[in-house]
Motif scaffolding. Structure first.
Motif, PDB file in Angstrom:
ATOM      1  N   ASN A 132      15.608  11.779   1.173  1.00  0.00           N
ATOM      2  CA  ASN A 132      15.148  13.136   1.416  1.00  0.00           C
ATOM      3  C   ASN A 132      13.627  13.110   1.588  1.00  0.00           C
ATOM      4  OD1 ASN A 132      14.486  15.843   1.416  1.00  0.00           O
ATOM      5  ND2 ASN A 132      15.794  16.361  -0.318  1.00  0.00           N
ATOM      6  N   TYR A 133      13.152  13.256   2.811  1.00  0.00           N
ATOM      7  CA  TYR A 133      11.716  13.174   3.059  1.00  0.00           C
ATOM      8  C   TYR A 133      10.946  14.311   2.383  1.00  0.00           C
ATOM      9  CZ  TYR A 133      11.779  16.875   6.574  1.00  0.00           C
ATOM     10  OH  TYR A 133      11.893  18.074   7.207  1.00  0.00           O
ATOM     11  N   ILE A 134      11.612  15.377   2.019  1.00  0.00           N
ATOM     12  CA  ILE A 134      10.961  16.498   1.338  1.00  0.00           C
ATOM     13  C   ILE A 134      10.369  16.034   0.006  1.00  0.00           C
ATOM     14  CG2 ILE A 134      11.360  18.775   0.267  1.00  0.00           C
ATOM     15  CD1 ILE A 134      11.448  18.856   3.318  1.00  0.00           C
ATOM     16  N   LEU A 135      10.950  14.997  -0.602  1.00  0.00           N
ATOM     17  CA  LEU A 135      10.477  14.509  -1.893  1.00  0.00           C
ATOM     18  C   LEU A 135       9.210  13.660  -1.787  1.00  0.00           C
ATOM     19  CD1 LEU A 135      13.911  13.543  -3.463  1.00  0.00           C
ATOM     20  CD2 LEU A 135      12.610  15.657  -3.784  1.00  0.00           C
ATOM     21  N   LEU A 136       8.802  13.291  -0.555  1.00  0.00           N
ATOM     22  CA  LEU A 136       7.589  12.507  -0.378  1.00  0.00           C
ATOM     23  C   LEU A 136       6.359  13.397  -0.558  1.00  0.00           C
ATOM     24  CD1 LEU A 136       8.589  10.422   2.760  1.00  0.00           C
ATOM     25  CD2 LEU A 136       8.459   9.631   0.406  1.00  0.00           C
ATOM     26  N   PRO A 137       5.265  12.815  -1.049  1.00  0.00           N
ATOM     27  CA  PRO A 137       4.034  13.616  -1.184  1.00  0.00           C
ATOM     28  C   PRO A 137       3.578  14.120   0.185  1.00  0.00           C
ATOM     29  CG  PRO A 137       3.797  11.451  -2.205  1.00  0.00           C
ATOM     30  CD  PRO A 137       5.097  11.458  -1.484  1.00  0.00           C
ATOM     31  N   GLU A 138       3.074  15.333   0.222  1.00  0.00           N
ATOM     32  CA  GLU A 138       2.611  15.917   1.486  1.00  0.00           C
ATOM     33  C   GLU A 138       1.543  15.051   2.149  1.00  0.00           C
ATOM     34  OE1 GLU A 138       0.467  19.970   3.070  1.00  0.00           O
ATOM     35  OE2 GLU A 138       1.755  20.095   1.311  1.00  0.00           O
ATOM     36  N   SER A 139       0.684  14.437   1.360  1.00  0.00           N
ATOM     37  CA  SER A 139      -0.372  13.590   1.921  1.00  0.00           C
ATOM     38  C   SER A 139       0.209  12.396   2.676  1.00  0.00           C
ATOM     39  CB  SER A 139      -1.309  13.093   0.814  1.00  0.00           C
ATOM     40  OG  SER A 139      -0.581  12.314  -0.115  1.00  0.00           O
ATOM     41  N   PHE A 140       1.342  11.892   2.239  1.00  0.00           N
ATOM     42  CA  PHE A 140       1.988  10.765   2.928  1.00  0.00           C
ATOM     43  C   PHE A 140       2.537  11.189   4.274  1.00  0.00           C
ATOM     44  CE2 PHE A 140       5.591   7.930   3.773  1.00  0.00           C
ATOM     45  CZ  PHE A 140       4.923   6.718   3.743  1.00  0.00           C
ATOM     46  N   LEU A 141       3.056  12.394   4.367  1.00  0.00           N
ATOM     47  CA  LEU A 141       3.660  12.887   5.596  1.00  0.00           C
ATOM     48  C   LEU A 141       2.623  13.149   6.681  1.00  0.00           C
ATOM     49  CD1 LEU A 141       6.279  15.329   4.070  1.00  0.00           C
ATOM     50  CD2 LEU A 141       6.676  13.026   4.940  1.00  0.00           C
ATOM     51  N   LYS A 142       1.361  13.301   6.324  1.00  0.00           N
ATOM     52  CA  LYS A 142       0.304  13.579   7.308  1.00  0.00           C
ATOM     53  C   LYS A 142      -0.212  12.319   7.984  1.00  0.00           C
ATOM     54  CE  LYS A 142      -1.208  17.826   5.167  1.00  0.00           C
ATOM     55  NZ  LYS A 142      -2.306  18.545   4.526  1.00  0.00           N
ATOM     56  N   HIS A 143       0.138  11.140   7.504  1.00  0.00           N
ATOM     57  CA  HIS A 143      -0.386   9.891   8.074  1.00  0.00           C
ATOM     58  C   HIS A 143       0.388   9.490   9.283  1.00  0.00           C
ATOM     59  CE1 HIS A 143      -2.230   9.533   4.047  1.00  0.00           C
ATOM     60  NE2 HIS A 143      -3.231   9.225   4.822  1.00  0.00           N
ATOM     61  N   GLU A 181       0.835  -1.201   0.000  1.00  0.00           N
ATOM     62  CA  GLU A 181       0.000   0.000   0.000  1.00  0.00           C
ATOM     63  C   GLU A 181       0.874   1.257   0.000  1.00  0.00           C
ATOM     64  OE1 GLU A 181      -3.496   0.248  -0.237  1.00  0.00           O
ATOM     65  OE2 GLU A 181      -3.161  -1.842  -0.808  1.00  0.00           O
ATOM     66  N   ILE A 182       1.941   1.245   0.771  1.00  0.00           N
ATOM     67  CA  ILE A 182       2.870   2.381   0.800  1.00  0.00           C
ATOM     68  C   ILE A 182       3.492   2.578  -0.583  1.00  0.00           C
ATOM     69  CG2 ILE A 182       5.083   3.203   1.716  1.00  0.00           C
ATOM     70  CD1 ILE A 182       4.273   1.765   4.385  1.00  0.00           C
ATOM     71  N   LEU A 183       3.909   1.483  -1.213  1.00  0.00           N
ATOM     72  CA  LEU A 183       4.552   1.569  -2.526  1.00  0.00           C
ATOM     73  C   LEU A 183       3.613   2.114  -3.600  1.00  0.00           C
ATOM     74  CD1 LEU A 183       6.671  -1.693  -2.418  1.00  0.00           C
ATOM     75  CD2 LEU A 183       7.531   0.669  -2.386  1.00  0.00           C
ATOM     76  N   LYS A 184       2.310   1.993  -3.400  1.00  0.00           N
ATOM     77  CA  LYS A 184       1.345   2.561  -4.340  1.00  0.00           C
ATOM     78  C   LYS A 184       1.303   4.084  -4.251  1.00  0.00           C
ATOM     79  CE  LYS A 184      -1.909  -1.310  -4.283  1.00  0.00           C
ATOM     80  NZ  LYS A 184      -3.275  -1.704  -3.847  1.00  0.00           N
ATOM     81  N   VAL A 185       1.690   4.619  -3.086  1.00  0.00           N
ATOM     82  CA  VAL A 185       1.560   6.047  -2.833  1.00  0.00           C
ATOM     83  C   VAL A 185       2.860   6.812  -3.073  1.00  0.00           C
ATOM     84  CG1 VAL A 185       1.009   7.767  -1.047  1.00  0.00           C
ATOM     85  CG2 VAL A 185      -0.250   5.609  -1.130  1.00  0.00           C
ATOM     86  N   VAL A 186       3.981   6.175  -2.785  1.00  0.00           N
ATOM     87  CA  VAL A 186       5.270   6.862  -2.904  1.00  0.00           C
ATOM     88  C   VAL A 186       6.196   6.090  -3.823  1.00  0.00           C
ATOM     89  CG1 VAL A 186       5.134   7.991  -0.658  1.00  0.00           C
ATOM     90  CG2 VAL A 186       6.172   5.750  -0.824  1.00  0.00           C
ATOM     91  N   LYS A 187       7.096   6.811  -4.455  1.00  0.00           N
ATOM     92  CA  LYS A 187       8.067   6.177  -5.344  1.00  0.00           C
ATOM     93  C   LYS A 187       9.311   5.843  -4.543  1.00  0.00           C
ATOM     94  CE  LYS A 187       6.252   8.208  -9.439  1.00  0.00           C
ATOM     95  NZ  LYS A 187       6.230   9.154 -10.456  1.00  0.00           N
ATOM     96  N   LEU A 188       9.287   4.677  -3.927  1.00  0.00           N
ATOM     97  CA  LEU A 188      10.424   4.179  -3.165  1.00  0.00           C
ATOM     98  C   LEU A 188      10.806   2.820  -3.708  1.00  0.00           C
ATOM     99  CD1 LEU A 188       9.233   4.911   0.488  1.00  0.00           C
ATOM    100  CD2 LEU A 188      11.010   6.118  -0.762  1.00  0.00           C
TER     101      LEU A 188
END
Length: 77
Positions: free
Chosen positions: A66-77, A29-36
């Motif tokens: 670099n966590y700055i590159l993560l989508p803002e929506s991911f950082l709110k969870h 599920e995480i991999l669907k949201v972020v490019k890691l």
């Protein structure tokens, strides 16, 4: 079997193979949201050790350069 415990409560459960399945489900599920890279997401803590009794809480470590590159929506969870 459910995961988690009530606030203020400590519960140890016998090792459950389903913990590995639950981790893999959340990882996907995480991999669907972020490019890691899939190797940047790790199952850690007592539920990751086969045969060990543990609190039924899946601990996950995500390594990012670099966590700055993560989508803002991911950082709110």
């Amino acid at each position: 079997m459910s995961l988690g415990v009530n606030r203020g409560q400590v519960v140890l459960s016998e090792y459950q193979e389903i913990w590995v399945d639950e981790f893999n489900h959340v990882k996907n599920e995480i991999l669907k949201v972020v490019k890691l890279d899939k190797n940047d997401i790790h199952h850690i803590g007592s539920t990751s050790i086969p045969g060990l009794s543990a609190k039924p809480i899946i601990d996950i470590l995500i390594g990012v350069e670099n966590y700055i590159l993560l989508p803002e929506s991911f950082l709110k969870h």
